[in-house]
Write a protein that holds these residues in place. Structure first.
Motif, mmCIF file in Angstrom:
data_model
loop_
_atom_site.group_PDB
_atom_site.id
_atom_site.type_symbol
_atom_site.label_atom_id
_atom_site.label_comp_id
_atom_site.label_asym_id
_atom_site.label_seq_id
_atom_site.Cartn_x
_atom_site.Cartn_y
_atom_site.Cartn_z
ATOM 1 N N LEU A 28 0.834 -1.201 0.000
ATOM 2 C CA LEU A 28 0.000 0.000 0.000
ATOM 3 C C LEU A 28 0.871 1.254 0.000
ATOM 4 N N VAL A 29 0.346 2.316 -0.595
ATOM 5 C CA VAL A 29 0.924 3.642 -0.440
ATOM 6 C C VAL A 29 -0.228 4.598 -0.152
ATOM 7 N N ARG A 30 0.044 5.560 0.731
ATOM 8 C CA ARG A 30 -1.019 6.488 1.109
ATOM 9 C C ARG A 30 -0.534 7.924 0.988
ATOM 10 N N LEU A 31 -1.315 8.741 0.278
ATOM 11 C CA LEU A 31 -1.116 10.183 0.275
ATOM 12 C C LEU A 31 -2.116 10.761 1.272
ATOM 13 N N PRO A 32 -1.646 11.262 2.423
ATOM 14 C CA PRO A 32 -2.577 11.703 3.473
ATOM 15 C C PRO A 32 -3.422 12.891 3.041
ATOM 16 N N ALA A 33 -4.613 12.965 3.581
ATOM 17 C CA ALA A 33 -5.479 14.124 3.370
ATOM 18 C C ALA A 33 -4.812 15.368 3.940
ATOM 19 N N ALA A 34 -5.200 16.509 3.405
ATOM 20 C CA ALA A 34 -4.652 17.779 3.900
ATOM 21 C C ALA A 34 -5.216 18.138 5.264
ATOM 22 N N VAL A 35 -6.305 17.506 5.642
ATOM 23 C CA VAL A 35 -6.890 17.715 6.971
ATOM 24 C C VAL A 35 -6.665 16.457 7.798
ATOM 25 N N GLY A 36 -6.522 16.635 9.090
ATOM 26 C CA GLY A 36 -6.245 15.502 9.962
ATOM 27 C C GLY A 36 -7.455 14.625 10.195
ATOM 28 N N TYR A 42 -12.629 15.565 7.402
ATOM 29 C CA TYR A 42 -11.933 14.359 6.948
ATOM 30 C C TYR A 42 -12.945 13.295 6.518
ATOM 31 N N ARG A 43 -12.702 12.680 5.347
ATOM 32 C CA ARG A 43 -13.655 11.722 4.788
ATOM 33 C C ARG A 43 -13.077 10.319 4.619
ATOM 34 N N GLY A 44 -11.820 10.106 5.003
ATOM 35 C CA GLY A 44 -11.263 8.758 4.922
ATOM 36 C C GLY A 44 -10.586 8.447 3.601
ATOM 37 N N PRO A 45 -10.338 7.162 3.346
ATOM 38 C CA PRO A 45 -9.539 6.771 2.183
ATOM 39 C C PRO A 45 -10.367 6.538 0.930
ATOM 40 N N LEU A 78 -5.536 9.261 -0.193
ATOM 41 C CA LEU A 78 -5.505 8.506 -1.440
ATOM 42 C C LEU A 78 -4.666 7.255 -1.220
ATOM 43 N N VAL A 79 -5.239 6.101 -1.472
ATOM 44 C CA VAL A 79 -4.564 4.825 -1.202
ATOM 45 C C VAL A 79 -4.407 4.055 -2.503
ATOM 46 N N GLY A 80 -3.162 3.816 -2.876
ATOM 47 C CA GLY A 80 -2.865 2.938 -3.996
ATOM 48 C C GLY A 80 -2.390 1.595 -3.467
ATOM 49 N N PHE A 81 -2.790 0.530 -4.125
ATOM 50 C CA PHE A 81 -2.350 -0.797 -3.701
ATOM 51 C C PHE A 81 -1.975 -1.608 -4.933
ATOM 52 N N ASP A 82 -1.004 -2.472 -4.759
ATOM 53 C CA ASP A 82 -0.652 -3.423 -5.808
ATOM 54 C C ASP A 82 -1.488 -4.678 -5.599
ATOM 55 N N PRO A 83 -2.387 -5.005 -6.535
ATOM 56 C CA PRO A 83 -3.203 -6.199 -6.351
ATOM 57 C C PRO A 83 -2.335 -7.449 -6.160
ATOM 58 N N ARG A 84 -2.890 -8.447 -5.529
ATOM 59 C CA ARG A 84 -2.160 -9.690 -5.288
ATOM 60 C C ARG A 84 -1.510 -10.178 -6.581
ATOM 61 N N HIS A 161 -8.546 0.601 7.555
ATOM 62 C CA HIS A 161 -8.532 2.056 7.735
ATOM 63 C C HIS A 161 -9.660 2.528 8.646
ATOM 64 N N GLY A 162 -10.443 1.588 9.166
ATOM 65 C CA GLY A 162 -11.491 1.944 10.102
ATOM 66 C C GLY A 162 -12.827 2.258 9.470
#
Length: 530
Positions: A28-36, A42-45, A78-84, A161-162
């Protein structure tokens, strides 16, 4: 914000039907939101898939995350993932023991069948060899590399991510993945955008019969736009589109008997009929990034110089690993083995005989002249042994907990607009946003209107009205910079930008232009990806 690579992979069951069995690890890679996360905004991933199958979501966010964030808004991670089976995820799929073995085998591949049974037979025979290698070198993994399992992985990532429901933007094959998720988990959909829509029935039946419905429209767009803008902006200009088409056909005929030798600083080779067709087809994916270069290359080729066209597909020089590694990320960077595993596992088994291949190919050529470039996808599944009869192939439909948003271009080379409308009928309440442009998926053409709708959907849950059309700014030969666009009193542009954001959003506009013109965009590895 700089994307943060999550060093720990998300562990998921290799087989979700056996949750206590072997595991897979999803990068996974995550680009965090500009708000905490504690902010009320905040709206999540949002999860992303760039297509393929075999495309790396990690690479997508690392390369384009900031622009995608400018589109969807600062409220989201923003969450990018490499599929299995893909990229940094483990286990990876590889049919070869070394990078050298892979390189030597792939050097012999044919990218364009040239309407020749000889090349068709070679492509079919190579597929049988590759399928045999896959069987011999499988370690009980390949049977679990499919879209069904990856859709379940996405739910696990979302829950980690909850959140209970998925927010997602999928491109091309990513629409297969997203639609499959929505069919399996209709009550787990919060926001789902499917962009560059694949016909799931065609995909899961291994038919590959509908993708090229609009391909020739892209080439006609090239002829029309080049003629319209004049010789100062399109190097392959002629007074009429018909004359430009004739000039291209003349080049085809010439190259069949007189290929053009090329020597660059890094490599050498030939521009022949097959390579020209392959180059033109790949340019269809991102016209704003490719058409000006294509026109220059064609103009030079008409004068006997093939260098520019050759360099449009020139590969990095292959180098052996001094450390003796047999497998690393670069080795499998574009996911060709994973791609074959996913699409051949997903689809119903094909007969795989040469006779069936010839019959299918002849029918495909009647449908589209570009089938000679595209045919390798279905042929690659000849002799495939790993398809499971148990994984989910549909029906791909469902009454989802939130309506889906589909996006289709009027001249998409491999995912026709008709597929978006067909898929929308399977999901009540969903809407198709129609973008009037060539190119594969919405982000390959600059339409602030489309991307403002994307933002409104993610932020407010606002769907476009049925039969909504969005248009682009400029064309591939007359593209403008952001300051130029903002300095012009353009009512249409202002309307495109303001209906959802309240004002002209310069960050969104800049992102739209960068995404459409970025020449380094990772394009599908045609003919085996889409």
């Amino acid at each position: 914000m700089v994307p943060t690579f999550l060093g720990t992979h998300k562990k998921v069951p290799l087989n979700h039907s056996e949750p206590e069995g072997k595991s897979a690890a999803i990068a996974l890679v995550r680009l965090p939101a500009a708000v905490g996360p504690q902010s009320t905004e905040y709206r999540g991933p949002i999860l992303f898939n760039p297509g393929g199958p075999g495309g790396s979501g990690v690479e997508l966010i690392l390369a384009e995350g900031r622009d995608l964030s400018s589109i969807v808004g600062p409220q989201f991670d923003l969450v990018g993932f490499d599929p299995r089976g893909v990229g940094r995820s483990e286990p990876r799929v590889s049919f070869y023991e070394t990078a050298v073995e892979r390189e030597l085998w792939q050097l012999q591949a044919t990218h364009e069948l040239e309407h020749s049974n000889h090349d068709l037979a070679d492509t079919w025979g190579r597929a049988l060899v590759t399928s045999r290698l896959a069987s011999e070198r499988d370690n009980d993994v390949l049977g679990h590399i499919n879209t069904d399992q990856t859709a379940r992985d996405m739910l696990k990532i979302t829950e980690a991510h909850g959140y209970e429901k998925l927010k997602y933007w999928g491109f091309s094959y990513g629409t297969i993945l997203g639609a499959t998720f929505a069919a399996i988990f209709p009550d787990k959909v919060e926001r789902l955008i499917l962009d560059g829509v694949v016909d799931t029935n065609d995909y899961y039946s291994t038919a590959w019969a509908t993708n090229l419905r609009d391909t020739s429209k892209v080439l006609q767009y090239f002829f029309d736009a080049c003629s319209f803008v004049g010789p100062s902006k399109c190097a392959f200009h002629a007074e009429t589109p018909a004359q430009i088409e004739k000039n291209l056909i003349d080049l085809y005929h010439s190259l069949k008997t007189h290929p053009v030798p090329v020597r660059t600083a890094d490599s050498y080779g030939l521009v022949d009929y097959a390579s020209l067709r392959y180059t033109i087809f790949r340019s269809f994916y991102a016209p704003w990034a490719s058409f000006p270069r294509l026109a220059e290359g064609l103009a030079d080729l008409a004068k006997g110089n093939g260098t520019k066209l050759f360099m449009m597909q020139e590969k990095d020089r292959f180098e052996c690993s001094c450390a003796g590694r047999t497998d690393d990320y670069v080795f499998g960077k574009f996911g060709q083995d994973a791609e074959t595993a996913i699409l051949c596992n997903d689809g119903i088994p094909i007969p795989g005989t040469y006779e069936d291949t010839v019959e299918w190919y002849e029918e495909a050529l009647e449908f589209s002249e570009w089938s000679s470039v595209w045919a390798g996808i279905r042929i690659s599944c000849s002799g495939w042994k790993h398809a499971s009869t148990q994984h989910f192939r549909g029906p791909i439909e469902g009454n989802t907990s939130f309506p889906l948003m589909f996006i289709g271009n009027t001249a998409d080379p491999v995912t026709p607009l008709a597929a978006a409308h067909k898929m929308s009928k399977a999901f009540p309440g969903s809407v198709v946003l129609q973008q009037h442009s060539p190119g594969h998926c919405s982000v390959t053409a600059p339409s602030p209107c489309t991307q403002a709708h994307v933002r409104a959907y993610f932020v407010n849950g606002t769907l476009p009205k049925p039969d909504t059309w969005c248009y682009t700014v400029g064309n591939p030969f007359t593209n403008h910079t952001v300051p130029e666009l903002l300095s012009v009193s353009d009512t249409a542009l202002n309307t495109q930008m303001s209906f959802s954001t309240g004002e002209n959003d310069q960050d969104l506009l800049a992102a739209v232009i960068r995404l459409s013109t970025r020449s380094t965009r990772q394009l599908p590895n045609a003919p085996l990806q889409f």
